[in-house]
Design a protein around this motif. Structure first.
Motif, short mmCIF file in Angstrom:
data_model
loop_
_atom_site.label_atom_id
_atom_site.label_comp_id
_atom_site.label_asym_id
_atom_site.label_seq_id
_atom_site.Cartn_x
_atom_site.Cartn_y
_atom_site.Cartn_z
N TYR A 90 0.60 -1.59 0.24
CA TYR A 90 0.20 0.03 0.19
C TYR A 90 0.68 1.04 0.09
N GLN A 110 -3.24 4.28 14.78
CA GLN A 110 -4.55 2.99 14.95
C GLN A 110 -4.08 1.78 16.36
N SER A 112 -4.34 -1.01 15.10
CA SER A 112 -5.22 -1.70 14.67
C SER A 112 -4.75 -2.45 12.84
N ARG A 113 -4.60 -4.02 13.19
CA ARG A 113 -4.15 -4.51 11.88
C ARG A 113 -5.47 -4.47 11.19
N GLN A 114 -6.88 -4.60 11.76
CA GLN A 114 -8.00 -4.29 10.66
C GLN A 114 -7.97 -2.95 9.90
N PHE A 115 -7.60 -2.14 10.86
CA PHE A 115 -7.39 -0.51 10.37
C PHE A 115 -6.30 -0.92 8.85
N GLU A 117 -6.01 -3.37 7.00
CA GLU A 117 -6.45 -4.13 6.36
C GLU A 117 -7.85 -3.77 5.17
N ARG A 118 -8.50 -2.65 5.92
CA ARG A 118 -9.38 -1.67 5.62
C ARG A 118 -8.77 -0.57 4.66
N LEU A 119 -7.82 -0.03 4.98
CA LEU A 119 -7.29 0.40 3.99
C LEU A 119 -6.76 0.01 2.52
N SER A 121 -7.76 -2.73 1.74
CA SER A 121 -8.89 -2.91 0.86
C SER A 121 -9.87 -2.10 -0.24
N LYS A 122 -9.94 -1.22 0.42
CA LYS A 122 -10.71 0.18 0.05
C LYS A 122 -9.46 0.49 -1.42
#
Length: 126
Positions: A90, A110, A112-115, A117-119, A121-122
């Motif tokens: 990214y 953040q 956050s691993r989820q943050f 991963e969302r970044l 995927s978007k």
């Protein structure tokens, strides 16, 4: 005749002083413009790497993502040595160092691993 003789060395020193002055002036009076390096516009990047070995993410900022990735994969950064090899997954491009560092700091804040991963995927949807 009022002609001043200066050496090549003095000319170069004078140009360096002027270049530094104009860079400082530009930074103060035109903060939204891209940074310049040797008369070339330099764009800065916030980036995310992932370790093939550990699956961990690394967030950073740089003016040369390819150089920085190479440095991480050569073990020049102590904090990422254990994760070699790293892959670039990214990037975001900015016109100033401040913007890139601010974005890097925001992503890191953040925690956050989820943050991340969302970044990612978007970005893949675009």
């Amino acid at each position: 005749y009022g002609v001043e003789c200066v050496t090549k060395q003095q000319q170069i020193a004078g140009l360096q002083v002027l270049t530094t002055y104009f860079a400082q002036f530009r930074k103060q009076h035109e903060p939204g413009l891209p940074e310049k390096s040797n008369n070339y516009i330099t764009y800065l990047n916030a980036f995310v790497l992932v370790s093939d070995k550990t699956g961990k993410y690394y967030v950073g900022s740089t003016s040369s993502v390819s150089r920085r990735l190479e440095e991480h994969n050569r073990g020049k950064t102590v904090s990422t040595r254990a994760g070699i090899p790293w892959k670039l997954i990214y990037t975001e491009t900015f016109q100033s160092r401040k913007e890139a560092v601010d974005r890097e700091s925001y992503i890191k804040s953040q925690k956050s691993r989820q943050f991340i991963e969302r970044l990612i995927s978007k970005a893949q949807l675009v």
